[in-house]
Design an enzyme around this catalytic site. Sequence first.
Site: not given
Ligand code: UFG
Length: 331
Positions: A122, A146, A150
Amino acid sequence: MLVTGGAGYIGSHTALALLNAGHQVVSLDNYVNCTRGALAVVSDLTGREVVEIEGDATDATLVQSVITEHNVSAVIHMAALKAVGESVEQPLDYYRNNLGSAIAVLDAMKAAGIWNFVFSSSATVYGDPESNPIPETAAIGAANPYGMTKEMIEVIMRDVAASDDRWRMTSLRYFNPVGAHESGRIAEAPVGKPNNLMPMVMDVATGKRDEVMVFGDDYPTPDGTGVRDYIHVMDLVEGHVAALEHMDNHSGYEVYNLGQGSGVSVIEMIRAVEKITGLTIPFRIVDRRPGDIAECVADPARANAELGWATTRSIEQACADAWNSQSATAG
Ligand code: UFG
């Protein structure tokens, strides 16, 4: 080909891409984190059988018997716990399960005498990157248990690969997979409340939830909301097929970013879904989510050059396919 975690969102799409590329697929999944049924749809879509085995990838004896019985020559190891927030609360579960399954699979492969291993890593291993886009050579430093699993599995792979030159090991660092197969018949279907942005936006679009909570609009990004590299899941899984083919001629340990190479903000993603669906997606700006970073965008140049792989699907296509999968799998 053995795919651990083969029944999940990325696993089922990977099975589909492998079958379409002419590989045979055996899935080993314990179904703790996904609904059943996706692989039957994959068989239906491809006209080819997926051998579906229920079991735990932490069980090296089971993995070895699956490898032997089904004449497996390579393993794609996807089975893992994957919720960042939960990993902070239950770190032992994450280390036991994610490290335990990786070690068990490698032990089983060694005992069975097969050496081709692809790992679902990841972009989270980069932590808060110094700059974007991020090449594979950037410093790593995951910020939660998590992500640490990785990172630690990548270290294990490197050391194991160095111990015996029969190993062919590839770690694929996923950026943010979204979308679904064009049929819409296999979908991202998280169990419980979605953690990730796209499933949350889909829940609001389908009326399951009232509004999207946007986690912060004061990041140093163009519109203040978080920027990520969203990659269509079909592009992502095609990267696995390319990595497997590349491995036939390359031993040792390799690592590749699988990302699009460009960033999309939370607001841009909501707007893209509004455009595709014709709906208004209500959202509310709330506090930043602890542990989130401003921006995370891949430099995919290494995968482009060495794997001969590149993304071909746009973010609009990903939104349209995610939306299509909502209606096609509803009920
Ligand atoms: N976000 C919101 N509201 C939500 C969900 C997310 O504003 O309800 C925002 C987050 O703050 C972030 C973006 O949307 O800015 C993306 O968030 P995600 O949770 O979809 O994804 P992340 O980048 O936080 O995490 C993902 C995977 C993880 C992994 C990470 C880095 O879910 O497993 O990418 O690879 F670790």
